[in-house]
Design a protein around this motif. Sequence first.
Motif, PDB file in Angstrom:
ATOM      1  N   VAL A 208      16.199   8.367 -30.344  1.00 18.42           N
ATOM      2  CA  VAL A 208      16.999   9.331 -29.584  1.00 18.42           C
ATOM      3  C   VAL A 208      16.738   9.131 -28.090  1.00 18.42           C
ATOM      4  CG1 VAL A 208      17.545  11.767 -29.223  1.00 18.42           C
ATOM      5  CG2 VAL A 208      16.778  10.975 -31.475  1.00 18.42           C
ATOM      6  N   GLU A 209      17.805   9.010 -27.302  1.00 18.50           N
ATOM      7  CA  GLU A 209      17.667   8.842 -25.852  1.00 18.50           C
ATOM      8  C   GLU A 209      17.254  10.175 -25.217  1.00 18.50           C
ATOM      9  OE1 GLU A 209      17.964   6.330 -22.371  1.00 18.50           O
ATOM     10  OE2 GLU A 209      18.274   5.811 -24.487  1.00 18.50           O
ATOM     11  N   VAL A 210      16.082  10.171 -24.568  1.00 17.04           N
ATOM     12  CA  VAL A 210      15.543  11.401 -23.978  1.00 17.04           C
ATOM     13  C   VAL A 210      14.868  11.099 -22.649  1.00 17.04           C
ATOM     14  CG1 VAL A 210      15.168  12.729 -26.099  1.00 17.04           C
ATOM     15  CG2 VAL A 210      13.429  11.086 -25.338  1.00 17.04           C
ATOM     16  N   PRO A 211      14.778  12.099 -21.750  1.00 17.75           N
ATOM     17  CA  PRO A 211      13.954  11.940 -20.549  1.00 17.75           C
ATOM     18  C   PRO A 211      12.487  11.804 -20.965  1.00 17.75           C
ATOM     19  CG  PRO A 211      15.401  13.867 -20.386  1.00 17.75           C
ATOM     20  CD  PRO A 211      15.421  13.418 -21.806  1.00 17.75           C
ATOM     21  N   VAL A 212      11.716  11.052 -20.180  1.00 19.09           N
ATOM     22  CA  VAL A 212      10.308  10.829 -20.528  1.00 19.09           C
ATOM     23  C   VAL A 212       9.418  11.083 -19.312  1.00 19.09           C
ATOM     24  CG1 VAL A 212      10.824   9.187 -22.360  1.00 19.09           C
ATOM     25  CG2 VAL A 212      10.507   8.347 -20.025  1.00 19.09           C
ATOM     26  N   HIS A 213       8.178  11.465 -19.592  1.00 19.55           N
ATOM     27  CA  HIS A 213       7.175  11.605 -18.539  1.00 19.55           C
ATOM     28  C   HIS A 213       6.829  10.221 -17.986  1.00 19.55           C
ATOM     29  CE1 HIS A 213       5.883  15.794 -18.351  1.00 19.55           C
ATOM     30  NE2 HIS A 213       6.015  15.870 -19.663  1.00 19.55           N
ATOM     31  N   THR A 214       6.795  10.100 -16.672  1.00 17.49           N
ATOM     32  CA  THR A 214       6.418   8.839 -16.039  1.00 17.49           C
ATOM     33  C   THR A 214       5.194   9.002 -15.134  1.00 17.49           C
ATOM     34  OG1 THR A 214       7.964   9.258 -14.218  1.00 17.49           O
ATOM     35  CG2 THR A 214       8.790   7.967 -16.096  1.00 17.49           C
ATOM     36  N   GLY A 215       4.607  10.192 -15.157  1.00 18.71           N
ATOM     37  CA  GLY A 215       3.498  10.493 -14.253  1.00 18.71           C
ATOM     38  C   GLY A 215       2.292   9.598 -14.436  1.00 18.71           C
ATOM     39  N   ALA A 216       1.922   9.289 -15.679  1.00 21.00           N
ATOM     40  CA  ALA A 216       0.736   8.465 -15.926  1.00 21.00           C
ATOM     41  C   ALA A 216       0.905   7.083 -15.301  1.00 21.00           C
ATOM     42  CB  ALA A 216       0.494   8.345 -17.427  1.00 21.00           C
ATOM     43  N   GLU A 217       2.084   6.494 -15.500  1.00 23.44           N
ATOM     44  CA  GLU A 217       2.343   5.173 -14.922  1.00 23.44           C
ATOM     45  C   GLU A 217       2.339   5.222 -13.393  1.00 23.44           C
ATOM     46  OE1 GLU A 217       5.985   1.909 -14.643  1.00 23.44           O
ATOM     47  OE2 GLU A 217       5.814   3.154 -16.446  1.00 23.44           O
ATOM     48  N   THR A 218       2.967   6.253 -12.835  1.00 22.16           N
ATOM     49  CA  THR A 218       3.026   6.398 -11.370  1.00 22.16           C
ATOM     50  C   THR A 218       1.627   6.515 -10.777  1.00 22.16           C
ATOM     51  OG1 THR A 218       5.181   7.492 -11.523  1.00 22.16           O
ATOM     52  CG2 THR A 218       3.928   7.802  -9.484  1.00 22.16           C
ATOM     53  N   LEU A 219       0.785   7.327 -11.400  1.00 23.13           N
ATOM     54  CA  LEU A 219      -0.584   7.514 -10.910  1.00 23.13           C
ATOM     55  C   LEU A 219      -1.417   6.247 -11.080  1.00 23.13           C
ATOM     56  CD1 LEU A 219      -1.190  11.098 -12.348  1.00 23.13           C
ATOM     57  CD2 LEU A 219      -0.952  10.483  -9.926  1.00 23.13           C
ATOM     58  N   ALA A 220      -1.215   5.544 -12.190  1.00 26.25           N
ATOM     59  CA  ALA A 220      -1.948   4.299 -12.419  1.00 26.25           C
ATOM     60  C   ALA A 220      -1.644   3.282 -11.328  1.00 26.25           C
ATOM     61  CB  ALA A 220      -1.592   3.739 -13.791  1.00 26.25           C
ATOM     62  N   LYS A 221      -0.373   3.195 -10.947  1.00 24.25           N
ATOM     63  CA  LYS A 221       0.014   2.249  -9.891  1.00 24.25           C
ATOM     64  C   LYS A 221      -0.495   2.705  -8.520  1.00 24.25           C
ATOM     65  CE  LYS A 221       4.058   0.272 -12.173  1.00 24.25           C
ATOM     66  NZ  LYS A 221       5.506   0.006 -12.141  1.00 24.25           N
ATOM     67  N   LYS A 222      -0.447   3.992  -8.280  1.00 23.43           N
ATOM     68  CA  LYS A 222      -0.858   4.531  -6.971  1.00 23.43           C
ATOM     69  C   LYS A 222      -2.353   4.324  -6.723  1.00 23.43           C
ATOM     70  CE  LYS A 222      -0.837   8.869  -4.301  1.00 23.43           C
ATOM     71  NZ  LYS A 222      -0.101   8.356  -3.132  1.00 23.43           N
ATOM     72  N   ASN A 256       8.843  -1.141 -12.931  1.00 25.68           N
ATOM     73  CA  ASN A 256       8.852   0.314 -13.094  1.00 25.68           C
ATOM     74  C   ASN A 256       9.280   0.720 -14.503  1.00 25.68           C
ATOM     75  OD1 ASN A 256       7.980   0.763 -10.508  1.00 25.68           O
ATOM     76  ND2 ASN A 256      10.029   1.098  -9.662  1.00 25.68           N
ATOM     77  N   PHE A 257       8.528   1.666 -15.058  1.00 25.17           N
ATOM     78  CA  PHE A 257       8.772   2.311 -16.350  1.00 25.17           C
ATOM     79  C   PHE A 257       8.406   1.442 -17.567  1.00 25.17           C
ATOM     80  CE2 PHE A 257      12.289   3.859 -13.484  1.00 25.17           C
ATOM     81  CZ  PHE A 257      11.594   4.985 -13.060  1.00 25.17           C
ATOM     82  N   LYS A 258       8.002   0.192 -17.324  1.00 26.66           N
ATOM     83  CA  LYS A 258       7.631  -0.671 -18.444  1.00 26.66           C
ATOM     84  C   LYS A 258       6.401  -0.127 -19.174  1.00 26.66           C
ATOM     85  CE  LYS A 258       7.682  -4.300 -21.109  1.00 26.66           C
ATOM     86  NZ  LYS A 258       8.750  -4.435 -22.132  1.00 26.66           N
ATOM     87  N   ILE A 259       5.400   0.341 -18.443  1.00 24.91           N
ATOM     88  CA  ILE A 259       4.177   0.865 -19.067  1.00 24.91           C
ATOM     89  C   ILE A 259       4.489   2.129 -19.852  1.00 24.91           C
ATOM     90  CG2 ILE A 259       1.871   1.786 -18.623  1.00 24.91           C
ATOM     91  CD1 ILE A 259       1.815   0.010 -16.102  1.00 24.91           C
ATOM     92  N   THR A 260       5.356   2.967 -19.298  1.00 24.43           N
ATOM     93  CA  THR A 260       5.771   4.186 -20.003  1.00 24.43           C
ATOM     94  C   THR A 260       6.433   3.835 -21.326  1.00 24.43           C
ATOM     95  OG1 THR A 260       6.096   5.383 -17.924  1.00 24.43           O
ATOM     96  CG2 THR A 260       7.230   6.245 -19.861  1.00 24.43           C
ATOM     97  N   GLU A 261       7.287   2.838 -21.309  1.00 20.19           N
ATOM     98  CA  GLU A 261       7.976   2.429 -22.532  1.00 20.19           C
ATOM     99  C   GLU A 261       7.001   1.828 -23.548  1.00 20.19           C
ATOM    100  OE1 GLU A 261      11.208  -0.076 -21.355  1.00 20.19           O
ATOM    101  OE2 GLU A 261      12.323   1.570 -20.400  1.00 20.19           O
ATOM    102  N   MET A 262       6.029   1.059 -23.073  1.00 22.16           N
ATOM    103  CA  MET A 262       5.010   0.494 -23.966  1.00 22.16           C
ATOM    104  C   MET A 262       4.217   1.613 -24.639  1.00 22.16           C
ATOM    105  SD  MET A 262       3.726  -2.527 -21.390  1.00 22.16           S
ATOM    106  CE  MET A 262       2.213  -2.863 -22.281  1.00 22.16           C
ATOM    107  N   TYR A 263       3.865   2.603 -23.845  1.00 23.22           N
ATOM    108  CA  TYR A 263       3.108   3.753 -24.373  1.00 23.22           C
ATOM    109  C   TYR A 263       3.882   4.472 -25.468  1.00 23.22           C
ATOM    110  CZ  TYR A 263       2.056   8.772 -24.388  1.00 23.22           C
ATOM    111  OH  TYR A 263       1.835  10.063 -24.776  1.00 23.22           O
ATOM    112  N   LEU A 264       5.149   4.785 -25.193  1.00 27.48           N
ATOM    113  CA  LEU A 264       5.931   5.544 -26.169  1.00 27.48           C
ATOM    114  C   LEU A 264       6.240   4.730 -27.422  1.00 27.48           C
ATOM    115  CD1 LEU A 264       8.249   7.625 -23.844  1.00 27.48           C
ATOM    116  CD2 LEU A 264       6.447   8.487 -25.335  1.00 27.48           C
TER     117      LEU A 264
END
Length: 290
Positions: A208-222, A256-264
């Motif tokens: 199902v296409e849904v919005p996802v949290h991206t905070g973990a990836e953003t913080l990891a990169k920062k 961008n967002f690749k790590i989030t997608e790997m996680y999910l």
Amino acid sequence: MQFLVYILAYPLLWLISILPFPIFYLFSDFVCFLVYRVIGYRKKVVRENLALTLPHLSDAERKVIENKFYKHMCDMFLEMIKTMSMSPEEMERRFHVTNIDLVRDYAKRGKSVILVASHYASYEWLLTINPKLGFQGVAVYKKLANPYFDKLVRKIRSKYNTEMIETRKAIPTMAKNQREGVLSLYGLASDQSPKMERIFHSMKFMGVEVPVHTGAETLAKKYDLAVLFVEVKKVRRGYYEATFIPLADNPKDFENFKITEMYLKEVEKQILEAPEFYLWTHKRWKHRIE
């Protein structure tokens, strides 16, 4: 009123925590009967989630998962209470980590880590592994409305020297630890639905296409944090096993967002393997994109 509710509830919580395990799980069965059969807690949400994400299963098969889920959910939340009186030795016996050296290696290298988990199996007992890791453990959580119960939950979750911080304090804490050279492991569960104002990416999750949290990836990169996923399995009632899976040693190298997608994808794999251990009561798919 909030304090009155707390002082009335606390003795019961303590009594539950000291029950011998056989009686403890009989009590959990009784709670499950009340929650599932009598109250029907979020039964409609659970059924909608199961039908949406597991359409390949029959109604009868999803009903079996539903029954098992409620039993597990009651076990899991009561096990958090059980933590109040459990010894470290008992916890060690019931929550086993298969590859602890993988995380210790990051500590030896002086590399701080974001550990992404999911609302699956025993994410509560996951906090008990902190003393074995070689890091300052920091868990990001959502503050409870009742300040007395919030303090109790923080006390229970901090029993194994994990620092509990509210979501809004995550960035200041990471910035401070980085400035002061504090080697840290930050634990986040990022598989729930983000707030509308924090939607930056969407993807298919359980089909199902849904919005996802991206905070973990953003913080990891920062803050240049390695990203690990922790897979928790329920071996049998009251016993769990955790395995760490590396996702990104150098997160800035990923688009961008690749790590989030790997996680999910890892979360999805867990759910499909044994769906009864996921937290189906949350409205994870409420903002789905048609």
